[in-house]
Design a protein around this motif. Structure first.
Motif, short mmCIF file in Angstrom:
data_model
loop_
_atom_site.label_atom_id
_atom_site.label_comp_id
_atom_site.label_asym_id
_atom_site.label_seq_id
_atom_site.Cartn_x
_atom_site.Cartn_y
_atom_site.Cartn_z
N GLY A 73 5.69 -2.01 -0.26
CA GLY A 73 6.04 -0.79 -0.95
C GLY A 73 6.70 0.18 0.01
N SER A 74 7.00 1.38 -0.46
CA SER A 74 7.70 2.34 0.39
C SER A 74 6.85 2.75 1.59
CB SER A 74 8.08 3.58 -0.41
OG SER A 74 6.93 4.25 -0.89
N GLY A 75 5.52 2.67 1.46
CA GLY A 75 4.65 3.06 2.57
C GLY A 75 4.87 2.25 3.82
N ILE A 76 5.32 1.01 3.69
CA ILE A 76 5.50 0.16 4.87
C ILE A 76 6.59 0.71 5.78
CG2 ILE A 76 7.27 -1.41 3.95
CD1 ILE A 76 4.15 -2.32 6.03
N ALA A 77 7.44 1.60 5.25
CA ALA A 77 8.53 2.16 6.05
C ALA A 77 8.14 3.45 6.77
CB ALA A 77 9.75 2.43 5.16
N MET A 78 6.92 3.93 6.60
CA MET A 78 6.54 5.22 7.17
C MET A 78 6.73 5.29 8.68
SD MET A 78 3.11 6.29 5.03
CE MET A 78 2.89 7.73 6.06
N GLY A 79 6.38 4.22 9.38
CA GLY A 79 6.47 4.26 10.84
C GLY A 79 7.78 3.77 11.42
N LEU A 80 8.71 3.31 10.57
CA LEU A 80 9.92 2.69 11.08
C LEU A 80 10.93 3.68 11.68
CD1 LEU A 80 10.53 -0.10 8.40
CD2 LEU A 80 9.15 -0.17 10.50
N VAL A 96 -1.15 -7.67 4.70
CA VAL A 96 -1.77 -6.81 5.72
C VAL A 96 -2.47 -5.65 5.00
CG1 VAL A 96 -1.41 -5.43 7.79
CG2 VAL A 96 0.03 -7.42 7.36
N ASP A 97 -3.77 -5.51 5.26
CA ASP A 97 -4.55 -4.43 4.64
C ASP A 97 -4.10 -3.07 5.14
OD1 ASP A 97 -6.09 -6.29 3.32
OD2 ASP A 97 -7.91 -5.95 4.48
N ALA A 98 -4.17 -2.07 4.27
CA ALA A 98 -3.89 -0.67 4.65
C ALA A 98 -4.59 0.23 3.64
CB ALA A 98 -2.40 -0.39 4.67
N ILE A 99 -5.38 1.18 4.16
CA ILE A 99 -6.15 2.08 3.30
C ILE A 99 -5.65 3.52 3.39
CG2 ILE A 99 -8.47 3.03 2.89
CD1 ILE A 99 -9.58 0.33 3.77
N ASN A 100 -5.08 3.90 4.54
CA ASN A 100 -4.55 5.25 4.67
C ASN A 100 -3.21 5.22 5.39
OD1 ASN A 100 -5.10 5.15 7.50
ND2 ASN A 100 -7.19 5.87 7.15
N ASP A 101 -2.59 6.40 5.50
CA ASP A 101 -1.26 6.48 6.12
C ASP A 101 -1.29 6.07 7.58
OD1 ASP A 101 -0.23 7.33 3.72
OD2 ASP A 101 0.05 9.43 4.32
N ASN A 102 -2.37 6.35 8.28
CA ASN A 102 -2.47 5.95 9.69
C ASN A 102 -2.37 4.44 9.84
OD1 ASN A 102 -2.70 8.59 10.64
ND2 ASN A 102 -4.93 8.59 10.49
N ASP A 103 -2.96 3.72 8.90
CA ASP A 103 -2.85 2.26 8.93
C ASP A 103 -1.39 1.83 8.81
OD1 ASP A 103 -5.66 2.04 9.02
OD2 ASP A 103 -5.81 1.97 6.83
N LEU A 104 -0.66 2.47 7.90
CA LEU A 104 0.74 2.11 7.69
C LEU A 104 1.61 2.44 8.90
CD1 LEU A 104 1.07 3.24 3.98
CD2 LEU A 104 1.20 0.90 4.81
N VAL A 105 1.36 3.59 9.52
CA VAL A 105 2.12 3.97 10.71
C VAL A 105 1.84 2.98 11.83
CG1 VAL A 105 2.38 5.73 12.48
CG2 VAL A 105 2.25 6.40 10.07
N ARG A 106 0.57 2.56 11.96
CA ARG A 106 0.20 1.59 12.98
C ARG A 106 0.91 0.25 12.74
NH1 ARG A 106 -4.95 1.91 12.14
NH2 ARG A 106 -5.20 3.73 13.47
N ILE A 107 0.94 -0.18 11.50
CA ILE A 107 1.64 -1.43 11.17
C ILE A 107 3.14 -1.30 11.48
CG2 ILE A 107 2.30 -2.97 9.27
CD1 ILE A 107 -0.42 -2.10 7.94
N GLY A 108 3.72 -0.15 11.13
CA GLY A 108 5.14 0.08 11.42
C GLY A 108 5.44 0.04 12.90
N ARG A 109 4.54 0.56 13.71
CA ARG A 109 4.72 0.55 15.16
C ARG A 109 4.74 -0.88 15.68
NH1 ARG A 109 0.36 3.68 16.74
NH2 ARG A 109 1.47 5.47 15.84
N ALA A 158 0.82 -1.22 0.00
CA ALA A 158 0.00 0.00 0.00
C ALA A 158 0.85 1.27 0.00
CB ALA A 158 -0.93 0.01 1.21
N PHE A 159 0.41 2.27 -0.77
CA PHE A 159 1.02 3.59 -0.82
C PHE A 159 -0.11 4.59 -1.08
CE2 PHE A 159 4.72 6.16 -2.93
CZ PHE A 159 4.61 7.11 -1.93
N PRO A 160 -0.89 4.93 -0.05
CA PRO A 160 -2.09 5.76 -0.24
C PRO A 160 -1.83 7.09 -0.92
CG PRO A 160 -2.11 4.73 1.92
CD PRO A 160 -0.76 4.45 1.34
N ALA A 161 -0.64 7.67 -0.71
CA ALA A 161 -0.35 8.98 -1.32
C ALA A 161 -0.41 8.94 -2.84
CB ALA A 161 1.02 9.48 -0.87
N THR A 162 -0.22 7.76 -3.42
CA THR A 162 -0.32 7.61 -4.87
C THR A 162 -1.50 6.72 -5.27
OG1 THR A 162 1.25 5.76 -4.82
CG2 THR A 162 2.15 7.96 -5.21
#
Length: 425
Positions: A226-233, A202-215, A120-124
């Motif tokens: 994708g690159s979105g998985i690294a947002m919370g790292l 793992v489902d993700a629809i917005n950036d908050n989902d990705l940050v939560r997964i990263g946490r 997932a990469f919601p920004a795009t």
């Protein structure tokens, strides 16, 4: 080095390097460097995250596995404690791989299961729901990706697609679980691991989902996506005191410019049409390249004659035109010839004084980056989501490497202006 990334193409590598450098909020990101292939030298001491750019997306799966394991070995040698296998947010692969075989090989080498797989990469516009990948409001297989000449995506159910590529079963963490919070995600991933499921969509629809997964993945040895998985790292390392959270500083590059486009995506073709309204462009036909009528010297002469006018050279045709050329000459022969043409053109342009270079298309970007002897790359500001400025520490040039589907209609003009911009944070 704390975090190591293995990326299956060059534009994707700069995409995730940008995510790690940018970080989230006021904390900032990590000091990140991008490497062209597996380095034969150690990283600088201040580097906190290293991204290795491979050209492994469309090669035979066994070769992709071998390259990826070599990258893993180097990253482990730099002291990394967490690893990310980065692939495209449109899950570019065939039924035989390469995402599944590489991910399984990395998991086996690290001895882990229950590994996140989230492109997932919601920004795009890329989101994952119930294991299905969407591009904006369309399923992946109706987004245009079904016509990709190298990796046609004919199934939006990426859990099912990944299952075809792998030996083990593939799990799922649905969005309802993701929205219940970190404890629920962690528990479900553990259950998947206990059932022997190595990879878990793992489902993700917005950036908050990705940050939560990263946490949740703060202590995970391996993630994929994708690159979105690294947002919370970055925040995990910064909060723990392991990373400093420094802002990035950028100083632009002045001098001659060039744009090379080898993507056949609809987005890139539209961007070329917009650029052609006000700037010189040179269209290259596959027939002329194969027949020897278009050469590196022709292209270099065109760019040199148009310095200061943002010249653009492209081979971008429709998927139908690309398929026809592949049928006439052979896919491997065409791609190898075009890659070599762009690579040598870029090398001569840079040797001749070009200091700002924009490249469109993952395969084209890989060929160009490998030809230029760039060394490791510092990460500058974003031109647009997923496309940062890259600065060679070895050569005085600035680059923007763009995946085919990224960027605004006026991307090429915006990118050249950004490459020349003054100091910024």
């Amino acid at each position: 080095m704390l975090l190591g990334v293995i990326a299956d193409d060059f534009t994707g590598a700069s995409d995730i390097a940008n995510t790690l450098t940018k970080g989230q909020g006021r904390q900032g990101g990590m000091v990140t460097s991008q490497y062209i292939g597996v380095p034969n030298y150690n990283a600088a001491a201040e580097i906190e995250a290293g991204v290795i750019s491979l050209k492994s997306r469309s090669i035979p799966a066994a070769e992709a596995v071998e390259l990826s394991l070599a990258a893993l070995s180097w990253l482990k040698g730099q002291g990394c404690r967490q690893f990310v296998f980065k692939y495209c947010s449109t899950f570019d692969s065939t039924e035989k791989g390469n995402i599944g075989p590489v991910a399984e090989a990395l998991a086996e080498a690290l001895g882990v299961r229950g590994i996140v797989a989230c492109p997932a990469f919601p920004a795009t516009g890329r989101t994952v729901y119930q294991g299905h990948l969407f591009v904006h409001d369309k399923p992946l297989n109706e987004s245009g990706m079904q016509n990709h000449p190298l990796t046609p995506m004919i199934d939006a159910n990426i859990r099912r697609w990944l299952q075809r590529q792998t030996q083990g079963r593939v799990g799922l963490v649905p969005i309802t679980t993701v929205r219940r919070g970190t404890a629920a995600i962690r528990s479900t991933l553990q259950k998947c691991a206990d059932r022997g499921e190595t990879l878990v969509i793992v489902d993700a629809i917005n950036d908050n989902d990705l940050v939560r997964i990263g946490r949740v993945c703060a202590k995970a040895v391996l993630l994929t996506g994708g690159s979105g998985i690294a947002m919370g790292l970055p925040a995990n390392f910064i909060t723990s005191g392991l990373a400093a959270g420094k802002p990035r500083v950028f100083r632009g590059r002045q001098g001659p410019e060039a744009i090379l486009a080898g993507s056949c995506s609809g987005t890139t073709r539209d961007q070329i049409a917009v650029h052609a309204r006000d700037h010189p462009v040179l269209a290259i036909s596959v027939d002329d390249v194969m027949g020897g009528r278009t050469t590196v010297s022709n292209i270099v002469a065109f760019v040199t004659a148009n310095h200061g006018k943002s010249p653009l050279v492209y081979t971008s045709g429709t998927p139908e035109q690309v398929a026809e050329a592949y049928q006439r000459y052979g896919r491997e022969i065409v791609t190898e010839r075009l890659d070599r043409l762009f690579a040598e053109t870029a090398r001569q342009l840079v040797n001749g004084g070009v200091r700002r270079l924009v490249v469109a298309g993952g395969e084209t970007s890989g060929a160009v980056a490998q030809a230029l002897d760039l060394g490791d790359l510092a990460i500058g500001p974003e031109v647009s989501p997923g496309v940062p400025i890259l600065l060679s520490r070895r050569r005085e040039i600035a680059l923007a490497l763009k995946s085919g589907n990224f960027g605004s209609p006026a991307f090429f003009k915006e990118a050249l202006l950004a490459l020349a911009a003054g100091p910024s944070r």
